[in-house]
Scaffold this active site. Structure first.
Site, PDB file in Angstrom:
ATOM      1  CB  THR A 186      47.490  37.913  41.295  1.00  0.00           C
ATOM      2  OG1 THR A 186      46.822  37.715  39.847  1.00  0.00           O
ATOM      3  CG2 THR A 186      48.055  39.431  41.398  1.00  0.00           C
ATOM      4  CB  THR A 208      34.721  48.983  34.804  1.00  0.00           C
ATOM      5  OG1 THR A 208      34.392  47.916  35.137  1.00  0.00           O
ATOM      6  CG2 THR A 208      34.519  48.164  33.609  1.00  0.00           C
ATOM      7  CE  LYS A 231      47.725  40.893  45.726  1.00  0.00           C
ATOM      8  NZ  LYS A 231      47.228  40.478  43.831  1.00  0.00           N
ATOM      9  CB  THR A 241      44.741  44.136  43.954  1.00  0.00           C
ATOM     10  OG1 THR A 241      45.233  42.178  43.892  1.00  0.00           O
ATOM     11  CG2 THR A 241      46.489  44.303  43.786  1.00  0.00           C
ATOM     12  CG  ASN A 286      37.330  37.816  38.618  1.00  0.00           C
ATOM     13  OD1 ASN A 286      38.226  37.808  38.374  1.00  0.00           O
ATOM     14  ND2 ASN A 286      36.606  37.445  39.413  1.00  0.00           N
ATOM     15  CD  GLU A 339      39.372  38.308  42.613  1.00  0.00           C
ATOM     16  OE1 GLU A 339      40.218  38.810  42.210  1.00  0.00           O
ATOM     17  OE2 GLU A 339      38.932  36.939  41.273  1.00  0.00           O
TER      18      GLU A 339
END
Length: 408
Positions: free
Chosen positions: A195, A408, A184, A158, A403, A281
């Site tokens: 996740t 979007t 992942k 992702t 995040n 991230e």
């Protein structure tokens, strides 16, 4: 395949994939869950494989977890794992569960195997329903008799920026044994698990019972010792398949052969866990916390994980600020047992706290060390002999950007 000899005696297969162990195949395709990138994949074993799994501790568990648990409850064997990215199929009620079982049935029919031989996993946006027409077409496009095994890894990603994989090989008991793992995970990582999806294949013969025990133990030492942001996801899962195609006599606990296998298995899990932490991230640094001198392994692991979980420690590392007050504070509220008056803290090889008092150190040398991409924080509690390690990453401006705009 390029091979690199490791100090432990096994070999790293540099271009290995999840399908490198004998008898395994894999593929990944784009079916429209994401705009352009591959988003559905499968791992397939040509024979039934002993299987084991561990799952998220989040009570809001996604539909794929219920489906996979149902499959493994039959006889603890699997022949396939089908995975989609882009849509988590979490918090989707009865429809989501029906869609999960439909994914299993479609995969079983496509591959010509029993439905109970299929596990499923999903990752992506929570609350969205799977577009089943696209999922069905995607599953039916997957191939398990040709190349494409590296495509599987791409299909499960992702917000990851790199692929996370490792393949090790060793001669054990006169047979060549291979273990390969992929994972992942980049955000919503605070395992118990996150996740975070990981899949491990091996051509070794191992009973499902022993495999489950080994997996649980090594997940506790690796995947459950990483954090990115303190959020535990709805979809976390680690699944391992052992199909016995290497031809070894099934491993028995307590034997030299199983000891070698266990070390290899741990090495794969640790590598994948650290890769997830490093790819957090927006992360710029991998933070490793080593706690020594604890009264128990539980205390050592708990304290180590609290250090790498602390937002203040993480932001200090991003800012390259040796603020040991944040580290000692995290130790203090970790819940671990220790003597507050006798703690040593090092960053790299540089002692910044001795017997719980500020140590003399060269700020310029420490500042230079903090510019590295991997930061080691070592804590000695001087209270016992047990040790524990945890891995995390720094907290940067980009984490907020990623995040804040995830949907979007």
């Amino acid at each position: 395949m390029e091979k690199v000899l490791e100090k432990e005696g096994w070999i790293t297969i540099e271009n290995g994939t999840i399908a490198t162990p004998l008898g395994f195949f894999a593929d990944g395709k784009h079916c429209g869950l994401k705009r352009k990138k591959k988003d559905i994949g499968v791992i397939f074993s040509e024979v039934p494989a002993a299987a084991a799994a561990v799952y998220t501790m989040n009570q809001m568990q996604a539909a794929p977890i219920f489906v996979t648990k149902d499959s493994l409850a039959v006889d603890q064997t699997l022949q396939a794992i089908v995975v989609n990215s882009g849509v988590a199929n979490a918090c989707t009620g009865k429809q989501g569960l029906d869609d999960g079982f439909a994914m299993r049935a479609i995969t079983a029919k496509h591959l010509g195997i029993a439905e109970s031989s299929v596990a499923i996993a999903s990752t992506g946006v929570i609350g969205d329903y799977l577009p089943m027409e696209k999922v069905t077409a995607g599953i039916e496009s997957l191939q398990v008799n040709v190349g494409g095994s590296s495509d599987f890894h791409e299909a499960i990603l992702t917000t990851d920026t790199v692929q996370k994989e490792l393949t090790l090989q060793s001669e054990i008991g006169g047979k060549t044994i291979t273990i390969s793992g992929v994972a992942k995970g980049s955000g919503m990582i605070h395992p118990n698990m996150a996740t975070m999806l990981s899949f491990i294949t091996t051509d070794a013969a191992v009973s499902a019972e022993l495999l489950q025990k080994l997996l649980k133990q090594k997940v506790d030492q690796t995947f459950n010792q990483i954090t990115v942001d303190g959020d535990t996801s709805t979809n976390d899962m680690v699944v391992v398949m052992a199909n016995g195609c290497a031809g070894n006599a099934s491993f028995s606990e307590g034997t030299p052969e199983f000891a070698v296998f266990t070390k290899m298995f741990y090495a794969v899990c640790q590598h994948l866990a650290k890769s997830i932490a490093r790819d957090g991230e927006g992360a710029t640094k991998l933070i490793e916390a080593q706690v020594k001198g604890a009264t128990s392994k539980v205390d050592a692991r708990m304290i180590a994980k609290q250090i790498v979980s602390s937002s203040l420690v993480k932001t200090a590392m991003f800012g390259e600020d040796a603020n040991w007050g944040r580290i000692i504070c995290a130790i203090g509220y970790s819940g671990g047992r220790f003597s507050p008056d006798n703690i040593t803290i090092k960053i790299g090889e540089i002692a910044i706290l001795e017997k719980s008092e500020t140590a003399a150190y060269d700020p310029e040398i420490l500042a230079a060390y903090l510019q590295k991409e991997t930061i080691l924080i070592e804590v000695n509690l001087h209270s016992g002999i047990e040790e524990g390690t945890a891995w995390g990453c720094d907290l940067s401006y980009d984490y907020v950007k990623i995040n804040a705009c995830y949907r979007t």
